[in-house]
Design an enzyme around this catalytic site. Structure first.
Site, short mmCIF file in Angstrom:
data_model
loop_
_atom_site.label_atom_id
_atom_site.label_comp_id
_atom_site.label_asym_id
_atom_site.label_seq_id
_atom_site.Cartn_x
_atom_site.Cartn_y
_atom_site.Cartn_z
N ASP A 7 0.83 -1.22 0.00
CA ASP A 7 0.00 0.00 0.00
C ASP A 7 0.87 1.26 0.00
O ASP A 7 0.67 2.17 0.81
CB ASP A 7 -0.92 0.01 1.23
CG ASP A 7 -1.64 -1.30 1.46
OD1 ASP A 7 -2.05 -1.91 0.45
OD2 ASP A 7 -1.78 -1.72 2.62
N GLU A 35 -11.06 -0.15 -3.70
CA GLU A 35 -10.29 0.44 -2.61
C GLU A 35 -9.03 1.10 -3.17
O GLU A 35 -8.76 1.06 -4.37
CB GLU A 35 -9.92 -0.63 -1.58
CG GLU A 35 -8.98 -1.72 -2.11
CD GLU A 35 -8.68 -2.81 -1.11
OE1 GLU A 35 -9.43 -2.93 -0.12
OE2 GLU A 35 -7.69 -3.55 -1.31
N HIS A 60 -3.06 -1.15 -5.23
CA HIS A 60 -2.96 -0.11 -4.21
C HIS A 60 -1.82 0.86 -4.54
O HIS A 60 -0.80 0.93 -3.88
CB HIS A 60 -2.77 -0.67 -2.81
CG HIS A 60 -3.16 0.34 -1.78
ND1 HIS A 60 -4.15 0.11 -0.85
CD2 HIS A 60 -2.75 1.61 -1.56
CE1 HIS A 60 -4.31 1.18 -0.10
NE2 HIS A 60 -3.45 2.12 -0.52
N ARG A 73 4.50 -8.46 -0.30
CA ARG A 73 4.02 -7.45 -1.24
C ARG A 73 5.06 -6.33 -1.23
O ARG A 73 5.25 -5.66 -0.21
CB ARG A 73 2.63 -6.94 -0.86
CG ARG A 73 1.56 -8.01 -0.98
CD ARG A 73 0.18 -7.47 -0.71
NE ARG A 73 0.02 -7.09 0.69
CZ ARG A 73 -1.07 -6.50 1.18
NH1 ARG A 73 -2.09 -6.20 0.38
NH2 ARG A 73 -1.16 -6.21 2.46
N ASN A 118 -17.80 -5.39 -0.18
CA ASN A 118 -16.84 -5.14 0.89
C ASN A 118 -16.52 -3.67 1.02
O ASN A 118 -16.37 -3.14 2.13
CB ASN A 118 -15.56 -5.94 0.64
CG ASN A 118 -15.80 -7.43 0.67
OD1 ASN A 118 -16.09 -8.03 -0.35
ND2 ASN A 118 -15.73 -8.03 1.86
#
Length: 347
Positions: free
Chosen positions: A43, A219, A283, A316, A182
């Site tokens: 992120d 998101e 992200h 990640r 979600n």
């Protein structure tokens, strides 16, 4: 004596000529930009501030703290010292999972928007605002200003902020009661760092096949204003190899609080590339390199198979790559670049 003076003159001249080369050697060569830029940081947000420095923050695999890095170059973030500016408490509110911090300068003060769960309900995720007591974000004192106030007390995360035509906006992901997803994306002008200035607009709901793989998700919004348009990217689906990037587009002169002005790309704009060894890209944020060229910042894994919940797979990694544009001025993000030196973007 004349010969000695001549030798001293020659030696002094040689030393003067050698100084720039010596200084360059002492500084060392400029560090190349290489993917992954920073390992085990998801992120990611990279902000190039007017002070000339790059600032970096991201989720850490332990989901227990907020970190910052600062460097004079984009590549320098890879080895820049990492500072923990805030840790979750041992129990109670904000003692759960700490996700996706974003650093923003608002009205001459530094703030971090961050999602946090509670100690007894780690997935009771809400967005909170941290504030710094000074201009030096790495050495200042950060404290919790409060929770972001939205119309619903529900799952809320991935809050970003930007200024458009003189108005500061907030864009975030949230679960809306009555909608079986979600998270959806919302937009509103900002009144204070923790309060909205108007009723939010629902920008998009995940409904397309590539948005609902594993989970129904929209998101991680990020804005790229270019070429007379606003390109708002976001991430969709589960956080494994199915994770991908979508995009909404609006004209720069449109009323961006009107959801009908935003057009959703029918297909994802960045997806897994087994050929490049990049899995689950998403992200993202945007920055510029030292020459002012647009750069995409995102996370991805370099393998596909994950044991257990992908949220708890630590690998990640933060990646960067130049952004290309088509003849219409629309950004092109594919294909994701594989591991190794980052080259220049081509139109």
């Amino acid at each position: 004596m004349a010969n000695l003076s001549r030798r001293l003159f020659i030696a002094g001249t040689a030393a003067t000529v050698a100084l720039p080369a010596l200084a360059q050697k002492q500084r060392g060569p400029r560090r190349p930009l290489v993917n992954p830029l920073i390992r085990q940081r998801a992120d990611p947000l990279i902000l190039r501030h007017e002070d000339g420095h790059y600032y970096f923050t991201a989720s850490v695999p332990e989901y227990d703290r907020v970190i910052l890095r600062r460097a004079s170059t984009l590549a320098g973030l890879a080895t820049a010292p990492e500072v923990v500016v805030w840790r979750r408490p041992a129990s109670g509110r904000m003692a759960g999972y700490i996700w996706a911090p974003e650093l923003h300068r608002i009205d001459e003060r530094w703030y971090i928007y961050v999602a946090a769960g509670d100690g007894d309900q780690k997935f009771r995720i809400r967005t909170y605002v941290l504030s710094c007591d000074g201009d030096d974000v790495l050495n200042g004192t950060w404290s919790v200003l409060g929770q972001l106030q939205t119309p619903w007390d529900t799952f809320t995360l991935d809050t970003t902020s930007f200024v458009h035509r003189g108005t500061r906006y907030l864009c975030w992901a949230q679960t809306e009661p009555g909608i079986a997803t979600n998270s959806n994306l919302y937009l509103a002008p900002l009144a204070t760092p923790t309060t909205l200035g108007a009723k939010p607009t629902r920008l998009t709901v995940p409904t397309l096949p590539w948005e609902i793989q594993g989970y129904k998700v929209a998101e991680g919004p990020a804005l790229l204003p270019r070429n007379g348009r606003l390109f708002l990217t976001y991430s969709a689906s589960a956080t494994d190899a199915r994770y991908c990037m979508g995009m909404l587009t609006a004209r720069d002169d449109a009323d961006i609080m009107d959801p009908t002005v935003w057009v959703k790309s029918p297909t994802p704009v960045m997806t897994t590339s087994p050929e490049q060894g990049v899995f689950g890209p998403g992200h993202n944020s945007f920055t510029v390199d030292e020459k002012g060229r647009d750069m995409l910042v995102y996370h991805a894994r370099d393998y596909e198979k994950i044991d257990g919940n992908p949220l708890f797979d630590p690998n990640r990694h933060t990646r960067v790559q130049p952004i290309r544009y088509d003849v219409e001025g629309v950004p092109l993000f594919m294909p994701p670049l594989g591991n190794g030196p980052v080259g220049r973007a081509r139109r």
